[in-house]
Write an enzyme that holds these catalytic residues in place. Structure first.
Site, PDB file in Angstrom:
ATOM      1  N   SER A 104       0.842  -1.205   0.000  1.00 59.19           N
ATOM      2  CA  SER A 104       0.000   0.000   0.000  1.00 59.19           C
ATOM      3  C   SER A 104       0.870   1.244   0.000  1.00 59.19           C
ATOM      4  CB  SER A 104      -0.890   0.015   1.243  1.00 59.19           C
ATOM      5  OG  SER A 104      -1.469   1.296   1.432  1.00 59.19           O
ATOM      6  N   TYR A 142      -2.608   6.068  -4.405  1.00 56.13           N
ATOM      7  CA  TYR A 142      -3.791   6.903  -4.615  1.00 56.13           C
ATOM      8  C   TYR A 142      -3.272   8.190  -5.243  1.00 56.13           C
ATOM      9  CZ  TYR A 142      -6.383   3.946  -1.276  1.00 56.13           C
ATOM     10  OH  TYR A 142      -6.999   2.898  -0.628  1.00 56.13           O
ATOM     11  N   THR A 147      -5.280   3.090  -7.432  1.00 51.74           N
ATOM     12  CA  THR A 147      -6.633   2.777  -6.944  1.00 51.74           C
ATOM     13  C   THR A 147      -7.571   3.911  -7.336  1.00 51.74           C
ATOM     14  OG1 THR A 147      -5.672   1.507  -5.160  1.00 51.74           O
ATOM     15  CG2 THR A 147      -7.963   2.195  -4.880  1.00 51.74           C
ATOM     16  N   LYS A 150      -6.902  -0.206 -10.244  1.00 47.13           N
ATOM     17  CA  LYS A 150      -7.612  -1.042  -9.271  1.00 47.13           C
ATOM     18  C   LYS A 150      -8.939  -0.413  -8.877  1.00 47.13           C
ATOM     19  CE  LYS A 150      -7.035  -3.040  -4.613  1.00 47.13           C
ATOM     20  NZ  LYS A 150      -7.775  -2.174  -3.679  1.00 47.13           N
ATOM     21  N   HIS A 166     -12.998  -2.811  -3.346  1.00 46.34           N
ATOM     22  CA  HIS A 166     -12.244  -2.381  -2.180  1.00 46.34           C
ATOM     23  C   HIS A 166     -12.646  -3.203  -0.948  1.00 46.34           C
ATOM     24  CE1 HIS A 166      -9.632   1.331  -1.462  1.00 46.34           C
ATOM     25  NE2 HIS A 166      -9.592   0.746  -0.294  1.00 46.34           N
TER      26      HIS A 166
HETATM   27  C1  LIG Z   1      -7.567  -2.831   6.399  1.00 49.15           C
HETATM   28  C2  LIG Z   1      -7.598  -2.641   4.915  1.00 49.15           C
HETATM   29  C3  LIG Z   1      -6.816  -1.645   4.347  1.00 49.15           C
HETATM   30  C4  LIG Z   1      -6.808  -1.474   2.957  1.00 49.15           C
HETATM   31  N1  LIG Z   1      -5.972  -0.537   2.415  1.00 49.15           N
HETATM   32  C5  LIG Z   1      -5.943  -0.383   1.068  1.00 49.15           C
HETATM   33  C6  LIG Z   1      -5.031   0.537   0.460  1.00 49.15           C
HETATM   34  O1  LIG Z   1      -4.229   1.179   1.119  1.00 49.15           O
HETATM   35  N2  LIG Z   1      -5.088   0.669  -0.882  1.00 49.15           N
HETATM   36  C7  LIG Z   1      -5.964  -0.053  -1.665  1.00 49.15           C
HETATM   37  O2  LIG Z   1      -5.968   0.094  -2.888  1.00 49.15           O
HETATM   38  N3  LIG Z   1      -6.807  -0.952  -1.118  1.00 49.15           N
HETATM   39  C8  LIG Z   1      -6.814  -1.136   0.208  1.00 49.15           C
HETATM   40  N4  LIG Z   1      -7.648  -2.077   0.763  1.00 49.15           N
HETATM   41  C9  LIG Z   1      -8.501  -2.922  -0.121  1.00 49.15           C
HETATM   42  C10 LIG Z   1      -7.757  -4.219  -0.507  1.00 49.15           C
HETATM   43  O3  LIG Z   1      -6.669  -3.926  -1.354  1.00 49.15           O
HETATM   44  C11 LIG Z   1      -8.664  -5.210  -1.264  1.00 49.15           C
HETATM   45  O4  LIG Z   1      -9.287  -4.560  -2.346  1.00 49.15           O
HETATM   46  C12 LIG Z   1      -9.728  -5.882  -0.394  1.00 49.15           C
HETATM   47  O5  LIG Z   1      -9.302  -6.060   0.927  1.00 49.15           O
HETATM   48  C13 LIG Z   1     -10.063  -7.241  -1.026  1.00 49.15           C
HETATM   49  O6  LIG Z   1     -11.042  -7.903  -0.322  1.00 49.15           O
HETATM   50  P1  LIG Z   1     -10.782  -9.089   0.743  1.00 49.15           P
HETATM   51  O7  LIG Z   1     -10.286  -8.430   1.970  1.00 49.15           O
HETATM   52  O8  LIG Z   1     -12.149  -9.676   0.872  1.00 49.15           O
HETATM   53  O9  LIG Z   1      -9.785 -10.037   0.126  1.00 49.15           O
HETATM   54  C14 LIG Z   1      -7.643  -2.279   2.132  1.00 49.15           C
HETATM   55  C15 LIG Z   1      -8.415  -3.288   2.720  1.00 49.15           C
HETATM   56  C16 LIG Z   1      -8.390  -3.493   4.087  1.00 49.15           C
HETATM   57  C17 LIG Z   1      -9.211  -4.617   4.675  1.00 49.15           C
END
Ligand SMILES: Cc1cc2nc3c(=O)[nH]c(=O)nc-3n(C[C@H](O)[C@H](O)[C@H](O)COP(=O)(O)O)c2cc1C
Length: 367
Positions: free
Chosen positions: A113, A135, A161, A238, A262
């Site tokens: 991230s 981002y 993203t 994304k 997300h």
């Molecule tokens: C705690 C947390 C933080 C996240 N931070 C980011 C991030 O910084 N950038 C991003 O593009 N997606 C972020 N996501 C989304 C994840 O990349 C991903 O799309 C999502 O968790 C996929 O679903 P899953 O948890 O069911 O596998 C985050 C998700 C979680 C749970």
């Protein structure tokens, strides 16, 4: 019992999940586990996999199961990657360094991230395949600086993203007045830019204030063309759910797309990612790789997503369950388990090669 390299994999993802919940600080657990609004999309992502079943073939020689793939020049042991998750020192003192080590040990793609709580260079030191997620902030100079650093540290693709012009309404974080504690803050971006993420806003989410102040809600396709031209690295978008956007992404020079909502954390009521996948994959028609995330909790889910058009499947929350439960070894445990489950599912389905997986082998129940 599944095994990998002679080692028995007794714990499954549910075991890691319960161990993680028992050790995590409650507000950090809510930030990880929660979604937006009434968490309908969060639940729908998982439910969509429950409603998809596989029709196995028998008497196929499955003495060798082949899972290796290449995506945007990156070779992987299985079509599996770690989705970007911010601020990982919330769940373990080694944070992203441990996640990257677990990914490297299993030949899994690590997408770090932008808001990593460990320096990108330290994530790179773990070795393995790594991409960096970004981002687009209002301040484009920060972005270009991070692109230069990513290239120097051997990240081989950028993931931008595009589903976060504003932050989703994450009710749990609001209830907890959640803010990023000092030990888990970003180690890669200047403290002034990140300040609001760390200041509790009673009755609100500090992350929402941070996003309002720093992200560019006016982002358009032309900005992505601008970035793709300036970056020496492939740019993957994304957060694509509509086939028309998938087409547009390819036209704008995207080297790949990630079908993602997300993890149910942005628009509550958005389509489950597995429901969106077939039409998006059809629109892309093999021109660029299609990555996928949301609700993947078992090896057979990877098989199903591959069959419905995903080239590589990402997991967001599960590696963090491993991280919280046992640092790098826990991440390795979760990722090995998923890969071993995928190989077993391919063998039992009578489909020993990834190219044997197509939509005809999946039945989907109406929900
Ligand atoms: C705690 C947390 C933080 C996240 N931070 C980011 C991030 O910084 N950038 C991003 O593009 N997606 C972020 N996501 C989304 C994840 O990349 C991903 O799309 C999502 O968790 C996929 O679903 P899953 O948890 O069911 O596998 C985050 C998700 C979680 C749970």
């Amino acid at each position: 019992v599944l095994s990998k390299g002679g080692e028995t994999l007794t714990e499954d993802l549910d075991d890691y999940r319960s161990r993680a919940q028992s050790v995590a600080e409650p507000a950090a657990w809510d930030y990880l586990a929660g979604g937006a609004g009434a968490e309908r999309t969060l639940a729908a992502n998982v439910a969509a996999f429950r409603g998809a079943t596989v029709v196995p073939r028998v008497l196929v020689d499955v003495s060798a199961v082949e899972t290796t793939v290449e995506v945007c020049g990156t070779r992987l042991a299985a079509p599996l990657g770690v989705a970007p998750v911010a601020y990982q020192r919330l769940w373990h003192p080694d944070g992203e360094a441990a996640t990257a080590a677990g990914a490297a040990a299993t030949g899994t793609l690590m997408i770090a991230s932008m808001f990593s709580s460990v320096r990108y260079e330290q994530i790179a030191a773990a070795g393995g395949s790594r991409w960096l997620q970004l981002y687009v902030l209002r301040d484009r100079a920060i972005l270009l600086d991070l692109v230069t650093r990513a290239e120097a540290a051997g990240f081989t693709a950028l993931v931008v993203t595009v589903d976060t012009p504003r932050l989703g309404d994450r009710r749990r974080d609001v209830r907890n007045s959640f803010a990023i504690p000092p030990h888990a803050q970003s180690q890669n971006i200047d403290p002034a830019t990140m300040a609001l993420a760390g200041i509790p806003a009673p009755g609100g989410s500090a992350l929402a204030s941070h996003v309002d102040a720093t992200y560019d809600p006016g982002l358009r396709w032309s900005d992505l063309e601008w970035l793709a031209e300036r970056s020496g690295l492939p740019v993957v978008l994304k957060g694509i759910l509509d086939p028309a956007d998938a087409n547009r992404a390819v036209d704008a020079g995207a080297a790949g797309i990630v079908v993602s909502n997300h993890g149910g954390r942005q628009l509550d009521g958005a389509i489950a990612t597995l429901d969106a996948l077939p039409a998006v994959a059809a629109a892309v028609a093999g021109r660029v790789p299609v990555l996928f995330d949301g609700g993947v909790r078992h090896g057979v889910d990877i098989l199903v997503a591959r069959a419905l058009g995903a080239d590589v499947v990402l997991v967001g929350r599960p590696p963090i369950w491993g991280l919280a439960a046992g640092g790098a070894a826990g991440v390795t445990g979760v990722l090995s388990r998923l890969r071993a489950e995928l190989e077993l599912a391919m063998a039992l389905a009578g489909r020993p090669r990834l190219t044997d997986l197509d939509p005809a082998i999946i039945r989907r129940a109406p929900r």
